[in-house]
Structure formats: C-alpha cells, structure tokens
Design a protein around this motif. Structure first.
Motif, PDB file in Angstrom:
ATOM      1  N   LEU A 260      -6.171  -8.362  -8.276  1.00  0.00           N
ATOM      2  CA  LEU A 260      -5.214  -8.227  -9.372  1.00  0.00           C
ATOM      3  C   LEU A 260      -4.357  -7.002  -9.100  1.00  0.00           C
ATOM      4  N   ILE A 261      -3.052  -7.204  -8.991  1.00  0.00           N
ATOM      5  CA  ILE A 261      -2.133  -6.089  -8.779  1.00  0.00           C
ATOM      6  C   ILE A 261      -1.395  -5.885 -10.098  1.00  0.00           C
ATOM      7  N   GLU A 262      -1.823  -4.866 -10.828  1.00  0.00           N
ATOM      8  CA  GLU A 262      -1.373  -4.647 -12.202  1.00  0.00           C
ATOM      9  C   GLU A 262      -1.505  -3.165 -12.525  1.00  0.00           C
TER      10      GLU A 262
ATOM     11  N   LEU B 162      -3.340 -12.159  -7.932  1.00  0.00           N
ATOM     12  CA  LEU B 162      -2.578 -12.232  -9.185  1.00  0.00           C
ATOM     13  C   LEU B 162      -1.689 -11.001  -9.202  1.00  0.00           C
ATOM     14  N   LEU B 163      -0.391 -11.216  -9.293  1.00  0.00           N
ATOM     15  CA  LEU B 163       0.586 -10.142  -9.085  1.00  0.00           C
ATOM     16  C   LEU B 163       1.521  -9.973 -10.278  1.00  0.00           C
ATOM     17  N   ASP B 164       1.580  -8.752 -10.791  1.00  0.00           N
ATOM     18  CA  ASP B 164       2.593  -8.410 -11.787  1.00  0.00           C
ATOM     19  C   ASP B 164       3.869  -8.050 -11.029  1.00  0.00           C
ATOM     20  N   LEU B 165       5.013  -8.376 -11.580  1.00  0.00           N
ATOM     21  CA  LEU B 165       6.271  -8.071 -10.894  1.00  0.00           C
ATOM     22  C   LEU B 165       6.756  -6.650 -11.160  1.00  0.00           C
ATOM     23  N   ASN B 166       6.575  -6.179 -12.383  1.00  0.00           N
ATOM     24  CA  ASN B 166       7.126  -4.884 -12.791  1.00  0.00           C
ATOM     25  C   ASN B 166       6.097  -3.784 -12.571  1.00  0.00           C
ATOM     26  N   MET B 167       6.211  -3.124 -11.411  1.00  0.00           N
ATOM     27  CA  MET B 167       5.248  -2.088 -11.057  1.00  0.00           C
ATOM     28  C   MET B 167       5.961  -0.889 -10.460  1.00  0.00           C
ATOM     29  N   PRO B 168       5.281   0.281 -10.522  1.00  0.00           N
ATOM     30  CA  PRO B 168       5.859   1.468  -9.878  1.00  0.00           C
ATOM     31  C   PRO B 168       5.698   1.402  -8.362  1.00  0.00           C
ATOM     32  N   LYS B 169       6.404   2.245  -7.671  1.00  0.00           N
ATOM     33  CA  LYS B 169       6.365   2.411  -6.207  1.00  0.00           C
ATOM     34  C   LYS B 169       6.956   1.215  -5.485  1.00  0.00           C
ATOM     35  N   ILE B 170       6.228   0.114  -5.400  1.00  0.00           N
ATOM     36  CA  ILE B 170       6.730  -1.102  -4.747  1.00  0.00           C
ATOM     37  C   ILE B 170       6.767  -2.193  -5.811  1.00  0.00           C
ATOM     38  N   SER B 171       7.909  -2.810  -6.005  1.00  0.00           N
ATOM     39  CA  SER B 171       7.996  -3.887  -7.007  1.00  0.00           C
ATOM     40  C   SER B 171       7.208  -5.099  -6.518  1.00  0.00           C
ATOM     41  N   GLY B 172       6.927  -5.999  -7.427  1.00  0.00           N
ATOM     42  CA  GLY B 172       6.215  -7.221  -7.068  1.00  0.00           C
ATOM     43  C   GLY B 172       6.943  -8.018  -6.005  1.00  0.00           C
ATOM     44  N   ILE B 173       8.259  -8.089  -6.110  1.00  0.00           N
ATOM     45  CA  ILE B 173       9.051  -8.854  -5.139  1.00  0.00           C
ATOM     46  C   ILE B 173       9.017  -8.173  -3.764  1.00  0.00           C
ATOM     47  N   GLU B 174       9.095  -6.844  -3.742  1.00  0.00           N
ATOM     48  CA  GLU B 174       8.981  -6.123  -2.459  1.00  0.00           C
ATOM     49  C   GLU B 174       7.604  -6.368  -1.836  1.00  0.00           C
ATOM     50  N   PHE B 175       6.557  -6.328  -2.675  1.00  0.00           N
ATOM     51  CA  PHE B 175       5.211  -6.588  -2.183  1.00  0.00           C
ATOM     52  C   PHE B 175       5.109  -7.998  -1.600  1.00  0.00           C
ATOM     53  N   LEU B 176       5.671  -8.980  -2.299  1.00  0.00           N
ATOM     54  CA  LEU B 176       5.643 -10.363  -1.810  1.00  0.00           C
ATOM     55  C   LEU B 176       6.294 -10.483  -0.438  1.00  0.00           C
TER      56      LEU B 176
ATOM     57  N   SER C 120      -8.434  -4.476   5.255  1.00  0.00           N
ATOM     58  CA  SER C 120      -9.756  -4.808   5.779  1.00  0.00           C
ATOM     59  C   SER C 120      -9.978  -6.321   5.743  1.00  0.00           C
ATOM     60  N   PRO C 121     -10.153  -6.942   6.901  1.00  0.00           N
ATOM     61  CA  PRO C 121     -10.345  -8.396   6.939  1.00  0.00           C
ATOM     62  C   PRO C 121     -11.611  -8.851   6.201  1.00  0.00           C
TER      63      PRO C 121
ATOM     64  N   THR D 240     -10.946  -7.419  -8.012  1.00  0.00           N
ATOM     65  CA  THR D 240     -10.584  -6.117  -7.457  1.00  0.00           C
ATOM     66  C   THR D 240      -9.206  -5.803  -7.998  1.00  0.00           C
ATOM     67  N   ARG D 241      -9.007  -4.549  -8.337  1.00  0.00           N
ATOM     68  CA  ARG D 241      -7.740  -4.173  -8.950  1.00  0.00           C
ATOM     69  C   ARG D 241      -6.992  -3.164  -8.083  1.00  0.00           C
ATOM     70  N   ALA D 242      -5.692  -3.365  -7.977  1.00  0.00           N
ATOM     71  CA  ALA D 242      -4.796  -2.389  -7.361  1.00  0.00           C
ATOM     72  C   ALA D 242      -3.740  -2.054  -8.405  1.00  0.00           C
ATOM     73  N   ALA D 243      -3.459  -0.785  -8.577  1.00  0.00           N
ATOM     74  CA  ALA D 243      -2.528  -0.354  -9.619  1.00  0.00           C
ATOM     75  C   ALA D 243      -1.067  -0.558  -9.231  1.00  0.00           C
ATOM     76  N   ASN D 244      -0.818  -0.762  -7.928  1.00  0.00           N
ATOM     77  CA  ASN D 244       0.557  -0.969  -7.469  1.00  0.00           C
ATOM     78  C   ASN D 244       0.521  -1.624  -6.086  1.00  0.00           C
ATOM     79  N   GLY D 245       1.695  -1.925  -5.578  1.00  0.00           N
ATOM     80  CA  GLY D 245       1.800  -2.607  -4.292  1.00  0.00           C
ATOM     81  C   GLY D 245       1.241  -1.808  -3.132  1.00  0.00           C
ATOM     82  N   GLU D 246       1.402  -0.481  -3.171  1.00  0.00           N
ATOM     83  CA  GLU D 246       0.882   0.364  -2.090  1.00  0.00           C
ATOM     84  C   GLU D 246      -0.643   0.282  -2.038  1.00  0.00           C
ATOM     85  N   GLU D 247      -1.290   0.379  -3.216  1.00  0.00           N
ATOM     86  CA  GLU D 247      -2.754   0.245  -3.263  1.00  0.00           C
ATOM     87  C   GLU D 247      -3.185  -1.137  -2.776  1.00  0.00           C
ATOM     88  N   ALA D 248      -2.426  -2.158  -3.153  1.00  0.00           N
ATOM     89  CA  ALA D 248      -2.759  -3.526  -2.746  1.00  0.00           C
ATOM     90  C   ALA D 248      -2.694  -3.678  -1.235  1.00  0.00           C
TER      91      ALA D 248
END
Length: 136
Positions: free
Chosen positions: A8-10, A56-70, A47-48, A33-41
C-alpha cells in the motif's frame, strides 16, 4: 482464496488504518506492507524476496506523485508485471486516462461512505486473490 502480499503506497494515516480495519473485519489474511510515498515504495521493491502480489497506489503523494511512481514501475523489466490498482480520491479524467495509458490494472475512486469503501476493497482483494499472478 490466496493470501496476497499487498504493498500500500499511501501517506494518509487514516486511510492506512481504514484499509487495515477492512482487511481485518473481512477476515482476510493478506499481508499488508505500507510505504508512505513513492521513494519508500521503490526501496521496498528493491528486494526480490519481498515483492508484493499487488500494489495499491494513492496518486496524491509527497516527493514522487503516483503517476511518476507508475512510470518508474512500468519501465522496470521485473516490476512492470506487478498489478497496480490506483486507490484515490481523484476523479480527474486526465489522471484516469494517464494511469491506464501507463499500464495500471484498475482505478478505484475512494467512496465517501465507509460501507461502499468496504465493498470496493472486498471485491478488489477477492478478485486479485483468485486471479493468476505472475511470479517474478
């Protein structure tokens, strides 16, 4: 029904608690597992051994937007196969089109009513737990 490893990226703590509560209430045994933003994700995905079955990805996030992460995710030869479902408050048609163009597996607008949210999460997780997933 297969137990999923979900990333979950939220960045919103209330949304994280809400999803955890829904999974618990429904009796699902999925591992969240939770990541607070795209960088954490991106760090989580290095790790493989711990790659998720679904993101599950939220679009509106700090640092890296959901679309940038995608874009980063779908340009990676290993990670691009992980089904990614956008879970957002954005009903912006431009966001929707951009996400599908990049290659998402689904786009869910978070409903205001808790009961509707529970139903959407239930159906989504049930679908992905019976769907054949690629192991990378």
């Amino acid at each position: 029904m297969k137990n999923l490893k979900i990333l979950l990226i939220e960045d919103d703590e209330i949304e994280i608690m809400k999803l955890n509560r829904v999974i618990s209430t429904l009796g699902f045994k999925h591992q969240l597992t939770r990541a607070a933003n795209g960088e954490e994700a991106i760090e989580c995905l290095k790790s493989p051994d711990t790659l998720p079955d679904i993101i599950l990805l939220d679009l509106n996030m700090p640092k890296i937007s959901g679309i940038e992460f995608l874009n980063i995710l779908k340009n990676n030869s290993t990670l691009k196969y992980i089904p990614t479902v956008v879970l957002t408050t954005s009903s912006n048609y431009k966001d929707l089109m951009e996400c599908y163009k990049i290659g998402i597996a689904g786009y869910i607008i978070k409903p205001l009513k808790y009961e509707d949210y529970v139903e959407k999460i239930k159906r989504t997780l049930q679908y992905w737990s019976v769907n054949e997933l690629i192991s990378v």
